[in-house]
Structures are given as C-alpha cells and as structure tokens.
Design an enzyme around this catalytic site. Structure first.
Site, mmCIF file in Angstrom:
data_model
loop_
_atom_site.group_PDB
_atom_site.id
_atom_site.type_symbol
_atom_site.label_atom_id
_atom_site.label_comp_id
_atom_site.label_asym_id
_atom_site.label_seq_id
_atom_site.Cartn_x
_atom_site.Cartn_y
_atom_site.Cartn_z
ATOM 1 N N GLY A 36 10.984 73.349 103.211
ATOM 2 C CA GLY A 36 12.091 72.797 102.429
ATOM 3 C C GLY A 36 13.183 72.221 103.308
ATOM 4 O O GLY A 36 14.367 72.361 103.009
ATOM 5 N N ALA A 37 12.793 71.541 104.379
ATOM 6 C CA ALA A 37 13.764 71.107 105.389
ATOM 7 C C ALA A 37 14.291 69.701 105.170
ATOM 8 O O ALA A 37 14.946 69.148 106.045
ATOM 9 C CB ALA A 37 13.125 71.196 106.778
ATOM 10 N N ASN A 38 14.040 69.119 104.010
ATOM 11 C CA ASN A 38 14.521 67.761 103.785
ATOM 12 C C ASN A 38 15.936 67.710 103.231
ATOM 13 O O ASN A 38 16.542 66.639 103.157
ATOM 14 C CB ASN A 38 13.573 66.996 102.843
ATOM 15 C CG ASN A 38 13.470 67.650 101.483
ATOM 16 O OD1 ASN A 38 12.936 68.747 101.376
ATOM 17 N ND2 ASN A 38 13.956 67.002 100.442
ATOM 18 N N GLY A 40 19.736 70.384 102.169
ATOM 19 C CA GLY A 40 20.405 71.672 102.054
ATOM 20 C C GLY A 40 20.314 72.553 103.283
ATOM 21 O O GLY A 40 20.411 72.096 104.425
ATOM 22 N N ILE A 41 20.110 73.833 103.059
ATOM 23 C CA ILE A 41 20.082 74.818 104.135
ATOM 24 C C ILE A 41 18.911 74.577 105.072
ATOM 25 O O ILE A 41 19.029 74.730 106.292
ATOM 26 C CB ILE A 41 20.018 76.235 103.538
ATOM 27 C CG1 ILE A 41 21.302 76.532 102.773
ATOM 28 C CG2 ILE A 41 19.802 77.285 104.626
ATOM 29 C CD1 ILE A 41 21.188 77.682 101.814
ATOM 30 N N GLY A 42 17.781 74.175 104.513
ATOM 31 C CA GLY A 42 16.628 73.890 105.354
ATOM 32 C C GLY A 42 16.889 72.754 106.322
ATOM 33 O O GLY A 42 16.504 72.829 107.498
ATOM 34 N N SER A 166 18.199 85.965 98.525
ATOM 35 C CA SER A 166 19.420 85.656 97.769
ATOM 36 C C SER A 166 20.072 86.943 97.293
ATOM 37 O O SER A 166 19.394 87.961 97.099
ATOM 38 C CB SER A 166 19.074 84.779 96.561
ATOM 39 O OG SER A 166 20.134 84.727 95.636
ATOM 40 N N TYR A 191 13.893 84.313 88.861
ATOM 41 C CA TYR A 191 14.447 84.011 90.191
ATOM 42 C C TYR A 191 14.744 85.291 90.964
ATOM 43 O O TYR A 191 14.373 85.414 92.143
ATOM 44 C CB TYR A 191 15.722 83.184 90.050
ATOM 45 C CG TYR A 191 16.320 82.781 91.382
ATOM 46 C CD1 TYR A 191 15.648 81.916 92.233
ATOM 47 C CD2 TYR A 191 17.570 83.262 91.788
ATOM 48 C CE1 TYR A 191 16.194 81.543 93.458
ATOM 49 C CE2 TYR A 191 18.116 82.894 92.996
ATOM 50 C CZ TYR A 191 17.429 82.034 93.825
ATOM 51 O OH TYR A 191 17.972 81.674 95.037
#
Length: 330
Positions: A36-38, A40-42, A166, A191
């Site tokens: 998920g590095a595209n 936000g935090i990633g 989280s 979640y």
C-alpha cells in the site's frame, strides 16, 4: 549515501518527558517491501526508507499509481532506489504471483512492512477468494504474503516484519464461530476484528520465529489519527452519490477538526521506528506519543488490549489462517 533523515523521539507510555531525537539508521544495502505504498502512510514510509538508502519495492494494486508514487518520492529523494511490484492483497493468486517474482529474483528481504488496508466498508464485500473484505485484506492477505516470503526473509541478516494495526483493535474481538461475519456484519466490527488479528499475527509470528530460529523480528505500529485516503475509500465504497460523488463522510469531517489529526509524514513515524530503530523489539507495539495516542511528534509504546496478548487465540487464529489461505509456514 544518506539522502535525508527523519528524527523521532521515543518515550514510555504515559511518560511526559520525551527522549532525545533518534535518526533512522542507514538502510544502505537493504531491501524493503512496503504494501500500500502508493499513498498515505505507506508512501511516507517508503519515502523515508528509500531516503535512508534502502531499495524499496512499492507493493501496490495499481501499477500506474505506483509509478506516480515513485515520481513523488524522487521529487524529494532524486537518487532513491524504488520500484513497483503489483500486488492485490484481496487475491491469493496475486499474492502468490508477487511472491514468485520476488523468489525468482532470489534476493534476501530485510524488511517487510504490512501497511495496506481497507477500513469501515459500509456493506459486506468479499475478496476474490470469498473472504470478508476487511479481514481478508488486512489480515489474511498479509498473513499469506509473509508466509510466501518467509524463505527470503530468513536469508536476511536481521529481518523485520512490521504490521500496521490501529487503535480500533481495542474494541475488537475474534469471532471464531463467524470469522467472515456472514451472520452479523457491521463496518467497524469488521475493521476492529482485522486490526486485532494484525496484533495476534504479530505475537504468534514472533513466538514461532524464536522457537524455530527464523531470526525474524515481528512487531507492530499504529499511526493514530492520520489523514489519508483510508477515511474515504472504505467508508465510501459502493456509494454513488450525485454524479458518482459520494460526498464527505463523517469520518472525514471529524479528521478535519483542528487538532484531531495529523498528516501522513507524522503518522508514519511509529511504523518507521518499529521497522528501523535499534531499540525496537519483537512483539512490541508502537504509536504516536501525544494525547490518547491520536497524534504526536514522537513515538511511544502503544496500548494493547488483553485480547491482543492472548497467546492461545493467536495460535488458533494462525492455524485457521493457514487453512483458509493454503499458506503454511516452514
């Protein structure tokens, strides 16, 4: 050569006195994978790891968005060694394909950051393999990915697996009689279950690593209240709205309140600490050091529920996860 650095402070939970700033250690020669590095935090995690000298694989679903992220990273770190690897955590076939590609390359993996996720989808959706979307993506996808990459992780000198959880895990439980929530789906229930599963996976991976001599440090972090597209993509899934625009949901509105949230650069600090600090330890959980761990300019040991420390539940979830994914650790 070190391109830039991030300073972060680490203080014990509820400690008012912060420690001195600590730099991200030099990551030259290391290979890191960030899911998920595209955005936000990633994206910020990948940026700082690359800036510290690591070669970083951006494991993302959309190759074009991955290439945009590379341009973003190189705008601040021109010499960054970053590349895209296509990975859909909602597909066991995609996970196997990504792992096969990495195995073919044959290079040891020093760091795996299991960051990608989906949050609070309004109605029950499933993955390609029929798992409830949040549990299937956030937990089972990362469980399968880590297992597929285990041989490459074991080849590294001091490998780490950092799982992004989280604060929602505090209200979570693992309904072993209905893991896919077929009988009682609620967005936040799903979640919080998946985020609790992240911590139980962290616990059991560390235990098994120590028992089998894998040499892997398994730990976790959470970003607190950080503004990313997570607050819009999940809650707005399936909502068309006027001209296809679902509008702004309550979570997004809350995040915009003064002092209620922080940007992704700040939110990535706990993950970076867990993944790189020489003081980070196995089966530890880190978060922002501000009020209620919502925001903070430093890092603290995060609160973890009693359920997240249940070794028997962690072992049971592990066995079920192997059965569901078909991925068995060595």
């Amino acid at each position: 050569m070190r391109l830039n650095q991030v300073n972060f402070t680490v203080a014990p939970y509820n400690c008012r006195r912060e420690a001195e700033p600590i730099d991200i250690p030099d990551q030259s020669g290391k290979l890191a994978i960030v899911t998920g590095a595209n955005n936000g935090i990633g994206l910020e995690t990948a940026r700082q790891l690359a800036a510290a000298g690591a070669e970083v694989v951006l494991a993302v679903r959309n190759a074009d968005k991955g290439k945009t992220a590379i341009d973003d990273i190189r705008s601040t770190a021109p010499d960054a060694a970053v590349r895209v690897g296509v990975l859909d955590l909602a597909s066991l076939a995609s996970i196997e394909g990504f792992a096969t590609q990495m195995t073919t390359e044959g290079r040891a993996i020093d760091l795996l950051v299991n960051n990608a996720g989906v949050m609070a989808v309004p109605t029950r959706h499933t993955t390609e393999d029929g798992f409830e979307l949040q549990f299937g993506t956030n937990h089972l996808g990362h469980f399968a990915l880590t297992g597929r990459l285990l041989p490459l992780l074991r080849q590294a000198k001091a490998p780490r697996v950092t799982n992004v959880s989280s604060g929602a895990h505090l209200v979570g439980s693992i309904p072993f009689d209905d893991l896919q929530l077929e009988r009682g789906y609620r967005p936040w229930r799903a979640y919080s279950e998946s985020k609790l599963a992240n911590l139980l996976f962290t616990l059991e991976l560390q235990r098994r690593s120590e028992a089998a001599g894998w040499g892997i440090m398994s730990n976790a972090a959470h970003p607190g209240s950080t503004r990313t597209n997570l607050q819009s993509s999940g809650p707005n899934m399936g909502k068309g709205g006027k001209e296809g625009n679902p509008g702004t949901n309550l979570i997004e509105l809350t995040m915009r309140m003064p002092g209620a949230s922080q940007d992704a650069t700040q939110g990535a600090l706990p993950t970076l600490y867990a993944a790189t600090s020489p003081d980070a330890v196995g089966d530890a959980y880190y978060g922002p050091n501000g009020f209620m761990e919502m925001t903070g300019r430093g890092v603290t040991k995060a609160r973890r529920s009693r359920r997240a420390r249940d070794g028997a539940a962690a072992a049971r979830l592990w066995d079920i996860s192997e059965q569901l994914t078909g991925v068995r650790y060595g």
